[in-house]
Design a protein around this motif. Structure first.
Motif, PDB file in Angstrom:
ATOM      1  N   CYS A  48       0.838  -1.210   0.000  1.00 55.52           N
ATOM      2  CA  CYS A  48       0.000   0.000   0.000  1.00 55.52           C
ATOM      3  C   CYS A  48       0.865   1.250   0.000  1.00 55.52           C
ATOM      4  O   CYS A  48       0.631   2.196  -0.772  1.00 55.52           O
ATOM      5  CB  CYS A  48      -0.917   0.013   1.221  1.00 55.52           C
ATOM      6  SG  CYS A  48      -2.366  -1.052   1.104  1.00 55.52           S
ATOM      7  N   GLN A  49       1.878   1.259   0.860  1.00 62.32           N
ATOM      8  CA  GLN A  49       2.746   2.422   0.955  1.00 62.32           C
ATOM      9  C   GLN A  49       3.586   2.600  -0.303  1.00 62.32           C
ATOM     10  O   GLN A  49       3.820   3.730  -0.747  1.00 62.32           O
ATOM     11  CB  GLN A  49       3.629   2.302   2.193  1.00 62.32           C
ATOM     12  CG  GLN A  49       2.846   2.402   3.501  1.00 62.32           C
ATOM     13  CD  GLN A  49       3.724   2.264   4.736  1.00 62.32           C
ATOM     14  OE1 GLN A  49       4.678   1.501   4.746  1.00 62.32           O
ATOM     15  NE2 GLN A  49       3.398   3.014   5.776  1.00 62.32           N
ATOM     16  N   THR A  50       4.010   1.488  -0.887  1.00 57.14           N
ATOM     17  CA  THR A  50       4.770   1.563  -2.138  1.00 57.14           C
ATOM     18  C   THR A  50       3.941   2.189  -3.243  1.00 57.14           C
ATOM     19  O   THR A  50       4.454   2.955  -4.079  1.00 57.14           O
ATOM     20  CB  THR A  50       5.232   0.155  -2.571  1.00 57.14           C
ATOM     21  OG1 THR A  50       6.078  -0.394  -1.560  1.00 57.14           O
ATOM     22  CG2 THR A  50       5.975   0.204  -3.893  1.00 57.14           C
ATOM     23  N   LEU A  51       2.638   1.888  -3.248  1.00 58.78           N
ATOM     24  CA  LEU A  51       1.735   2.445  -4.253  1.00 58.78           C
ATOM     25  C   LEU A  51       1.302   3.868  -3.924  1.00 58.78           C
ATOM     26  O   LEU A  51       0.563   4.494  -4.682  1.00 58.78           O
ATOM     27  CB  LEU A  51       0.496   1.548  -4.398  1.00 58.78           C
ATOM     28  CG  LEU A  51       0.748   0.140  -4.959  1.00 58.78           C
ATOM     29  CD1 LEU A  51      -0.520  -0.696  -4.912  1.00 58.78           C
ATOM     30  CD2 LEU A  51       1.278   0.217  -6.394  1.00 58.78           C
ATOM     31  N   GLY A  52       1.744   4.362  -2.760  1.00 55.42           N
ATOM     32  CA  GLY A  52       1.462   5.748  -2.409  1.00 55.42           C
ATOM     33  C   GLY A  52       0.219   5.967  -1.578  1.00 55.42           C
ATOM     34  O   GLY A  52      -0.277   7.100  -1.490  1.00 55.42           O
ATOM     35  N   TYR A  53      -0.277   4.911  -0.926  1.00 55.21           N
ATOM     36  CA  TYR A  53      -1.495   5.041  -0.129  1.00 55.21           C
ATOM     37  C   TYR A  53      -1.196   4.899   1.355  1.00 55.21           C
ATOM     38  O   TYR A  53      -0.356   4.090   1.746  1.00 55.21           O
ATOM     39  CB  TYR A  53      -2.530   3.985  -0.534  1.00 55.21           C
ATOM     40  CG  TYR A  53      -2.977   4.110  -1.969  1.00 55.21           C
ATOM     41  CD1 TYR A  53      -3.832   5.134  -2.358  1.00 55.21           C
ATOM     42  CD2 TYR A  53      -2.530   3.197  -2.936  1.00 55.21           C
ATOM     43  CE1 TYR A  53      -4.230   5.246  -3.682  1.00 55.21           C
ATOM     44  CE2 TYR A  53      -2.924   3.314  -4.259  1.00 55.21           C
ATOM     45  CZ  TYR A  53      -3.782   4.344  -4.630  1.00 55.21           C
ATOM     46  OH  TYR A  53      -4.170   4.459  -5.931  1.00 55.21           O
ATOM     47  N   GLN A  54      -1.902   5.671   2.160  1.00 55.82           N
ATOM     48  CA  GLN A  54      -1.758   5.553   3.601  1.00 55.82           C
ATOM     49  C   GLN A  54      -2.558   4.355   4.095  1.00 55.82           C
ATOM     50  O   GLN A  54      -3.619   4.032   3.566  1.00 55.82           O
ATOM     51  CB  GLN A  54      -2.275   6.814   4.300  1.00 55.82           C
ATOM     52  CG  GLN A  54      -1.410   8.038   4.069  1.00 55.82           C
ATOM     53  CD  GLN A  54      -1.887   9.233   4.872  1.00 55.82           C
ATOM     54  OE1 GLN A  54      -3.029   9.280   5.307  1.00 55.82           O
ATOM     55  NE2 GLN A  54      -1.008  10.206   5.069  1.00 55.82           N
ATOM     56  N   MET A  55      -2.038   3.697   5.135  1.00 57.45           N
ATOM     57  CA  MET A  55      -2.748   2.562   5.705  1.00 57.45           C
ATOM     58  C   MET A  55      -3.989   3.049   6.451  1.00 57.45           C
ATOM     59  O   MET A  55      -3.960   4.063   7.130  1.00 57.45           O
ATOM     60  CB  MET A  55      -1.844   1.776   6.656  1.00 57.45           C
ATOM     61  CG  MET A  55      -0.730   1.025   5.959  1.00 57.45           C
ATOM     62  SD  MET A  55       0.183  -0.025   7.115  1.00 57.45           S
ATOM     63  CE  MET A  55       0.946   1.219   8.166  1.00 57.45           C
ATOM     64  N   GLN A  56      -5.084   2.291   6.317  1.00 59.79           N
ATOM     65  CA  GLN A  56      -6.341   2.660   6.948  1.00 59.79           C
ATOM     66  C   GLN A  56      -6.612   1.856   8.224  1.00 59.79           C
ATOM     67  O   GLN A  56      -7.674   1.971   8.829  1.00 59.79           O
ATOM     68  CB  GLN A  56      -7.489   2.458   5.955  1.00 59.79           C
ATOM     69  CG  GLN A  56      -7.372   3.318   4.716  1.00 59.79           C
ATOM     70  CD  GLN A  56      -7.401   4.803   5.037  1.00 59.79           C
ATOM     71  OE1 GLN A  56      -8.308   5.275   5.706  1.00 59.79           O
ATOM     72  NE2 GLN A  56      -6.400   5.538   4.573  1.00 59.79           N
ATOM     73  N   ALA A  57      -5.676   1.012   8.618  1.00 59.28           N
ATOM     74  CA  ALA A  57      -5.780   0.261   9.873  1.00 59.28           C
ATOM     75  C   ALA A  57      -4.364  -0.018  10.362  1.00 59.28           C
ATOM     76  O   ALA A  57      -3.411  -0.066   9.568  1.00 59.28           O
ATOM     77  CB  ALA A  57      -6.545  -1.046   9.666  1.00 59.28           C
ATOM     78  N   ASP A  58      -4.230  -0.192  11.668  1.00 57.55           N
ATOM     79  CA  ASP A  58      -2.912  -0.459  12.247  1.00 57.55           C
ATOM     80  C   ASP A  58      -2.465  -1.886  11.930  1.00 57.55           C
ATOM     81  O   ASP A  58      -3.234  -2.840  12.086  1.00 57.55           O
ATOM     82  CB  ASP A  58      -2.950  -0.265  13.762  1.00 57.55           C
ATOM     83  CG  ASP A  58      -3.141   1.197  14.135  1.00 57.55           C
ATOM     84  OD1 ASP A  58      -2.720   2.067  13.348  1.00 57.55           O
ATOM     85  OD2 ASP A  58      -3.712   1.460  15.212  1.00 57.55           O
ATOM     86  N   VAL A  59      -1.241  -2.015  11.494  1.00 59.63           N
ATOM     87  CA  VAL A  59      -0.638  -3.335  11.276  1.00 59.63           C
ATOM     88  C   VAL A  59       0.614  -3.385  12.142  1.00 59.63           C
ATOM     89  O   VAL A  59       1.695  -2.953  11.738  1.00 59.63           O
ATOM     90  CB  VAL A  59      -0.285  -3.571   9.795  1.00 59.63           C
ATOM     91  CG1 VAL A  59       0.330  -4.959   9.623  1.00 59.63           C
ATOM     92  CG2 VAL A  59      -1.509  -3.418   8.908  1.00 59.63           C
ATOM     93  N   ALA A  60       0.444  -3.885  13.356  1.00 58.24           N
ATOM     94  CA  ALA A  60       1.570  -3.937  14.296  1.00 58.24           C
ATOM     95  C   ALA A  60       2.556  -5.023  13.886  1.00 58.24           C
ATOM     96  O   ALA A  60       2.160  -6.116  13.449  1.00 58.24           O
ATOM     97  CB  ALA A  60       1.056  -4.204  15.703  1.00 58.24           C
TER      98      ALA A  60
END
Length: 545
Positions: A271-283
């Motif tokens: 997601c981050q590589t594609l330029g999008y912010q995460m919409q949920a926490d991934v610990a």
């Protein structure tokens, strides 16, 4: 009722890409719901993967018991008979069990589920059952214990069942006393204008809450009263009997925990590589499971092979956790990332109805579906509406306000100020500015000359000038206040438009409760929503009443 499509900013770039440019994000999802071939492809996969889900008959048997208690409509019984037959699939969507059904978007989600199931059944010539997933395992009490209505005094007013201390129990296990129900119903009744429909609506609320101990049970009964006749099957994710059926799935989540964790993190990285912010926490160390301990729902993390919460209240090896699962399955629940996997392990999900925020965070689950031997279902955007009543529409026409004007807070504020300025025949701002300028041009040279008499007079004169200007500003403020009061009727119209359509600066559907509209138009108002043609894109539409 007139329906018009109008834009409403999503503010969810990932969801916008999924809905409008699927090829740019297809790495994160499984199917393009806008492509007809995806529907047949998903259906075929469901037919081949029956063995991957909890036995259908066991599931339907429990759903029958639950719906007989909370949603006892013959159309629901027929839906469950259909669901029991091999090959039947579902359209499912879920929401937390808010007070008196919560915000309007909950109603719109249920409507979308029903319409999407009807259309899919016709399109595929295949039985498709609508299912509403009540997220009763969620523990955020403050998120669901209230609802809002617009009072006759144009106040966005909250009705709430409060708790003195923080509650971290699942909502379905959080008890509500009869007097708490009655107080909340009475508050709502006082806020709603007196209409021919109000007595019946209050009687409905008293019926669905009588002898009911939880928000989720009352929510189920209320939803059943409106949507049972359409065959909408209800499911409470915190149902302890259902939890027993889910135990094998939780066991797999424990066994495959490392693999699932890696899958979520990989999706987050993508997601981050594609330029999008995460919409949920991934610990990094997240186990993505909850465990209920001493009436508290604890999120588990994994450290050195042990599952424990952040505060160290519980700690298990994998084998100990599975032993606990075998003895007490009711103590386990999913987090936002594993719930989609549980949903697809329970139900033959053709498509799931989601809000735009949910579509965005489901991108984090794509790799986990594959790691779990499943495939992400079709993601369907929930239908979105804004209701504009006839009087409100007349106000908008009177002040030459378009939807784009009203939906943009800055533009709306400018329109309001411009209208008020038009009512100012004295041109107060210009006149006061002119007088201030003329005064200072005459007074400043005198102050300088007074300095020739005594130096201290310059400071005194400057202070005197500022006080006079301050008094001018005070008079201007009082004059403008008087102007506003003289035009209070018009300004109240602007307030009604703003508070009706964008309360708390949010879309109406995210704040107001359906009872405001049922009180105005009767229960058929919900039935009329079902008559609006289904739009699979879920693009925002205006309902002009």
């Amino acid at each position: 009722m007139n329906i018009v499509q109008e834009s409403l900013a999503l503010n969810k770039p990932l969801s916008e890409a999924y809905l409008n440019d699927f090829s740019s994000v297809e790495q994160l999802y499984q199917y393009d719901a806008m492509a007809e071939a995806s529907w047949r492809e998903r259906l075929n996969w469901l037919q081949e993967s029956e063995h991957l889900r909890i036995p259908r008959k066991q599931l339907v048997e429990r759903l029958r018991e639950y719906n007989r208690a909370h949603n006892p409509h013959e159309a629901v019984a027929a839906s469950l008979d259909t669901l029991e037959k091999p090959g039947t699939v579902v359209i499912v969507g879920g929401q937390q069990s808010g007070l008196f059904s919560g915000p309007l978007l909950v109603i719109y989600k249920a409507v979308t589920i029903i319409k999407a199931a009807q259309q899919a059944s016709q399109q595929l010539d295949h039985p498709v059952v609508p299912v509403f997933w009540i997220a009763g395992e969620d523990h955020d009490w403050d998120e669901v214990n209230h609802t809002y209505v617009l009072s006759p005094e144009l106040s966005v007013t909250r009705v709430r069942i409060a708790r003195e201390t923080e509650q971290r129990l699942p909502v379905s296990l959080n008890p509500i006393a009869s007097e708490e129900w009655e107080q909340a119903i009475s508050e709502l009744e006082q806020l709603l204008p007196e209409t021919e429909f109000r007595p019946g609506l209050m009687e409905l609320l008293r019926q669905v809450t009588e002898g009911v101990a939880s928000l989720s049970d009352a929510f189920a009964k209320l939803m059943g009263s409106w949507f049972g006749k359409y065959g909408l099957v209800l499911l409470d994710s915190a149902d302890p009997v259902l939890r027993e059926l889910e135990a094998p799935v939780f066991e797999r989540m424990i066994d495959d925990n490392d693999r699932l964790g890696a899958a979520y993190r990989a999706a987050a990285d993508l997601c981050q590589t594609l330029g999008y912010q995460m919409q949920a926490d991934v610990a990094e160390d997240g186990a993505n499971l909850f465990y209920i301990h001493d009436s508290e729902r604890l999120l588990l993390f994994k450290h050195h092979g042990r599952f424990s919460d952040r505060k160290g209240k519980v700690s298990f090896t994998a084998d100990e956790l599975k032993a606990e699962l075998k003895e007490h399955p009711e103590r386990f629940s999913n987090n936002v990332l594993t719930r989609p996997l549980m949903q697809d392990s329970l139900l033959p999900v053709l498509g799931t109805v989601l809000g735009t925020g949910e579509i965005a965070y489901w991108a984090l689950t794509g790799s986990a579906f594959k790691a779990f031997g499943l495939r992400m279902p079709l993601l369907l955007n929930r239908e979105s509406f804004t209701v504009i009543e006839g009087t409100l529409h007349k106000h908008m026409d009177k002040y030459n306000l378009s939807w784009n004007d009203v939906s943009n807070p800055e533009v709306f504020g400018q329109k309001r100020e411009a209208w008020l300025a038009e009512q100012d025949g004295l041109h107060l701002d210009d006149r006061f500015e002119q007088i201030k300028q003329t005064f200072t041009e005459l007074y400043d040279p005198l102050i300088e000359q007074l300095g020739d008499i005594q130096a201290g007079l310059i400071k005194l004169g400057t202070a005197n000038r500022e006080k006079i200007v301050e008094q001018m500003e005070y008079l201007r403020g009082r004059a403008k206040d008087a102007l506003s009061k003289a035009n209070s009727a018009g300004l109240r119209h602007f307030d009604r438009i703003e508070f009706s359509l964008f309360p708390q600066h949010k879309p109406q559907e995210r704040v107001y409760n359906v009872f405001y509209y049922l009180n105005r138009y009767g229960s058929s108002w919900i039935d009329n929503l079902l008559g609006i043609p289904y739009d699979i894109t879920g693009k925002h539409r205006i309902i002009y009443l």
